[in-house]
Structure formats: structure tokens, C-alpha cells
Design a protein around this motif. Structure first.
Motif, PDB file in Angstrom:
ATOM      1  N   ASN A  21       0.633  -1.329   0.142  1.00 42.52           N
ATOM      2  CA  ASN A  21      -0.031   0.007  -0.031  1.00 42.52           C
ATOM      3  C   ASN A  21       0.840   1.303   0.109  1.00 42.52           C
ATOM      4  OD1 ASN A  21      -1.708   2.170   0.455  1.00 42.52           O
ATOM      5  ND2 ASN A  21      -2.520   1.192   2.500  1.00 42.52           N
ATOM      6  N   GLY A  74      -4.696  -8.294  -1.695  1.00 45.80           N
ATOM      7  CA  GLY A  74      -4.504  -8.546  -0.421  1.00 45.80           C
ATOM      8  C   GLY A  74      -4.019  -7.581   0.471  1.00 45.80           C
ATOM      9  N   ILE A 132      -3.996  -4.499   2.901  1.00 42.92           N
ATOM     10  CA  ILE A 132      -5.095  -3.636   3.978  1.00 42.92           C
ATOM     11  C   ILE A 132      -4.582  -2.203   4.162  1.00 42.92           C
ATOM     12  CG2 ILE A 132      -5.933  -3.937   6.146  1.00 42.92           C
ATOM     13  CD1 ILE A 132      -5.218  -6.828   6.190  1.00 42.92           C
ATOM     14  N   ASP A 176     -13.176  -4.565  -0.373  1.00 42.41           N
ATOM     15  CA  ASP A 176     -14.057  -4.620   0.631  1.00 42.41           C
ATOM     16  C   ASP A 176     -13.693  -3.196   1.388  1.00 42.41           C
ATOM     17  OD1 ASP A 176     -15.334  -6.888  -0.201  1.00 42.41           O
ATOM     18  OD2 ASP A 176     -14.330  -8.212   1.471  1.00 42.41           O
ATOM     19  N   THR A 209     -19.835  -3.083   5.869  1.00 42.51           N
ATOM     20  CA  THR A 209     -19.071  -3.456   4.854  1.00 42.51           C
ATOM     21  C   THR A 209     -19.469  -3.651   3.386  1.00 42.51           C
ATOM     22  OG1 THR A 209     -17.463  -4.387   6.320  1.00 42.51           O
ATOM     23  CG2 THR A 209     -17.262  -5.206   4.104  1.00 42.51           C
ATOM     24  N   VAL A 256      -9.868  -3.360   2.148  1.00 46.96           N
ATOM     25  CA  VAL A 256      -9.116  -4.683   1.799  1.00 46.96           C
ATOM     26  C   VAL A 256      -9.277  -4.755   0.385  1.00 46.96           C
ATOM     27  CG1 VAL A 256      -8.888  -7.156   2.041  1.00 46.96           C
ATOM     28  CG2 VAL A 256      -9.661  -5.870   4.062  1.00 46.96           C
TER      29      VAL A 256
END
Length: 108
Positions: free
Chosen positions: A19, A40, A42, A62, A69, A89
Motif C-alpha cells: 500500500n 490482499g 489492507i 471490501d 462493509t 481490503v
């Protein structure tokens, strides 16, 4: 395939594994920031006193805002009121374009 091309001179800052963020433009009253995510990765739950509007430029995420959510894909957007806990996510590689008001001085 990427539909969005950021300027070559864009300066990225590693936020967490997979990220990173880049401040695209800013003034004291508003800021535009790109967040790039590997699949994957976060965006950890957090809150801040700024209003945030996010546009999903690429990928599927998500997104959790204030305990709710939703799964959002490219072309979707969401808004976060000040001080609400929120996070994402990345289900696939993706790109979020976030606007903050006022500017997030902690990103400068």
C-alpha cells in the motif's frame, strides 16, 4: 490493464506492505491523493477529522465504514464523514483516488 496514468514524476510514500500513496494536488482547504494497493493489501481501520470522498479507479475492494462493509469495484465511490472508523481490503490490485477536506497536513 490500467485505465489511469499518473504523472511519471509522482512521488510515492510506502504506507504499509502493498500500500502506497501519492499526493496529487493540495491546498489548505482540500487535497487529492492516490492510494495504490497490491492484491490482499489492507488499508487498516482508522479515523481522522477530515471528510473523505473516495473513487475506486481500479480494482475491487471490501470497504468498511462505521462497521458496515460493502464490496466496491471500479467506478464506485464512497464518502466518510469526519471521525468515522473506516478501512479497506484490496481483493485485487487497485487504485483509490481520495479527496480530503480540509487538507491532511500529516501527508505533507
Amino acid at each position: 490493464m490500467s485505465f489511469y496514468s499518473l504523472p511519471q514524476h509522482t512521488t510515492w510514500t510506502e504506507v504499509a506492505p502493498g500500500n502506497r500513496r501519492a499526493v496529487l494536488s493540495e491546498r489548505p482547504e482540500m487535497m487529492l491523493v492516490a492510494f495504490s494497493f497490491e492484491a490482499g493489501a489492507i488499508g487498516a481501520p482508522h479515523s481522522h477529522p477530515h471528510t473523505q470522498v473516495s473513487y475506486v479507479a481500479e480494482g475491487t475492494f471490501d470497504v468498511t465504514v462505521d462497521g458496515a462493509t460493502a464490496r466496491l469495484g471500479a467506478g464506485s465511490s464512497f464518502i466518510v464523514a469526519p471521525n468515522l472508523v473506516h478501512g479497506v481490503v484490496a481483493l485485487t490490485k487497485g487504485l483509490l483516488i481520495d479527496t480530503f477536506t480540509p487538507r491532511r497536513d500529516d501527508f505533507l
